[in-house]
Design an enzyme around this catalytic site. Structure first.
Site, short mmCIF file in Angstrom:
data_model
loop_
_atom_site.label_atom_id
_atom_site.label_comp_id
_atom_site.label_asym_id
_atom_site.label_seq_id
_atom_site.Cartn_x
_atom_site.Cartn_y
_atom_site.Cartn_z
N LEU A 217 7.13 -7.54 0.52
CA LEU A 217 8.16 -8.33 -0.16
C LEU A 217 9.48 -7.60 0.01
CD1 LEU A 217 6.75 -9.45 -3.66
CD2 LEU A 217 7.55 -10.94 -1.83
N ASP A 218 10.55 -8.36 0.31
CA ASP A 218 11.88 -7.75 0.43
C ASP A 218 12.28 -7.05 -0.87
OD1 ASP A 218 12.10 -8.78 2.95
OD2 ASP A 218 13.38 -10.47 2.39
N PRO A 219 13.15 -6.03 -0.80
CA PRO A 219 13.65 -5.40 -2.03
C PRO A 219 14.28 -6.39 -2.99
CG PRO A 219 14.18 -4.02 -0.15
CD PRO A 219 13.59 -5.29 0.41
N LEU A 220 14.94 -7.45 -2.46
CA LEU A 220 15.59 -8.44 -3.32
C LEU A 220 14.61 -9.49 -3.85
CD1 LEU A 220 19.08 -9.13 -1.70
CD2 LEU A 220 18.56 -7.86 -3.77
N ALA A 221 13.34 -9.39 -3.47
CA ALA A 221 12.33 -10.32 -3.96
C ALA A 221 11.52 -9.66 -5.08
CB ALA A 221 11.40 -10.73 -2.82
#
Length: 329
Positions: free
Chosen positions: A49-53
């Site tokens: 998962l992306d850091p912003l997710a």
């Protein structure tokens, strides 16, 4: 002088932790923190998962890491917000705005465009992704200012639900729920929807609500883990066989179980099945001394033969029984 740093005594831990990944941490940072809190020897996750997710990130410990690929291949459900009228370098709010356009689309056009993205679609992976080219992640090339040719990948959007839309004002946006196949880039989907609407777009929020059979309601947070006692932390672990949900169970007797764990095929009146979860007595136990059945590994059946797949070792099975006797089947 600084006090000597206490060394964490690692130990064998086996099972699955459903983590609600927080905003701002990479999947690996979240994994390493949970691994440290559990003092686990071996751990891995089931897809980045992306850091912003935020949202559902199943973490696998010990023997569970052998089956993590199953959930890399699972369908996923996301909730996301697409900011319309602005295109960024990364496709999300982390990148700089590189293009601004007026949002002139109507609600009817939004519905029509979303319908176009249902079912099988082709996506060109974003440059800001962890896909590798010549052993180097695409995002590393992107940070150096390079853009490489990428082949389109075929994915499936099973469901695309419009939860909310705001087409006027300072922050025109769409809020969507997406159920999709593995390998789908939601950032790319958001950008492509923005392009199809003629105004461009980028993600400002992304939350994974479910992966395979796991959803956010089952998850724990890093804060809750930190506040928990050691016993409570271990109590959050789901058994390894949780990863084999939907697999056909097969139970073996002691002698067959021992041979199966050695990688030997077994014969029986089994129909052909691609996905089988195999259980048997603990190594060294006889059918007469125990009624417990422990997970031995995965397999498939073909032509009346049980063909071993990923197997637990006798040591792993023993460790599971010693630490969590209730994890037997």
């Amino acid at each position: 002088m600084h006090a000597p740093r206490t060394r964490v005594q690692r130990r064998p831990v086996h099972g699955v932790l459903l983590l609600d990944k927080p905003l701002g941490l990479s999947s690996n940072q979240a994994l390493q923190k949970a691994k440290w809190l559990l003092r686990a020897e071996k751990a891995g996750h089931t897809g980045t998962l992306d850091p912003l997710a935020t949202g559902v990130l199943p973490l696998c410990f010990g023997a569970a890491t052998k089956f993590s690929q199953i959930h890399l291949d699972a369908d996923k459900t996301y909730e996301t917000t697409v900011r319309l009228g602005q295109k960024t370098a990364t496709g999300d709010a982390e990148g700089e705005v590189i293009e601004t356009r007026l949002v002139t689309c109507t609600p009817g056009q939004v519905v029509e465009v979303l319908d176009r993205f249902m079912g099988p679609i082709a996506q060109v992976p974003p440059m800001y992704s962890a896909l590798k080219k010549d052993g180097k992640a695409l995002y590393e090339y992107a940070r150096e200012g390079e853009t490489l040719e990428r082949e389109a990948r075929h994915v499936v959007i099973h469901d695309l639900e419009l939860l909310d839309m705001q087409l006027t004002g300072e922050n025109p946006s769409l809020r969507l729920r997406v159920r999709c196949s593995k390998g789908t880039y939601i950032r790319t989907l958001g950008e492509d929807i923005g392009e199809a609407l003629g105004c461009g777009g980028h993600l400002t929020m992304l939350r994974r609500e479910a992966t395979g059979p796991f959803d956010a309601s089952q998850c724990t947070t890093l804060e809750a883990l930190e506040a928990a006692t050691e016993a409570q932390r271990l109590g959050r672990l789901l058994p390894v066989q949780t990863l084999l949900e939907g697999y056909t169970p097969v139970s073996l007797e002691a002698e067959s179980a021992g041979r199966f764990l050695s990688g030997v095929r077994r014969r029986g009146a089994w129909p052909n099945e691609a996905r089988v979860a195999v259980f048997g007595p603990a190594p060294g136990a006889s059918n007469e001394t125990t009624t417990d059945r422990v997970l031995l590994g995965s397999a498939h059946t073909e032509g009346g033969e049980l063909v071993p797949g990923r197997l637990l070792s006798p040591i792993e099975i023993q460790q599971i029984l010693e630490t969590s006797p209730e994890l037997t089947s």
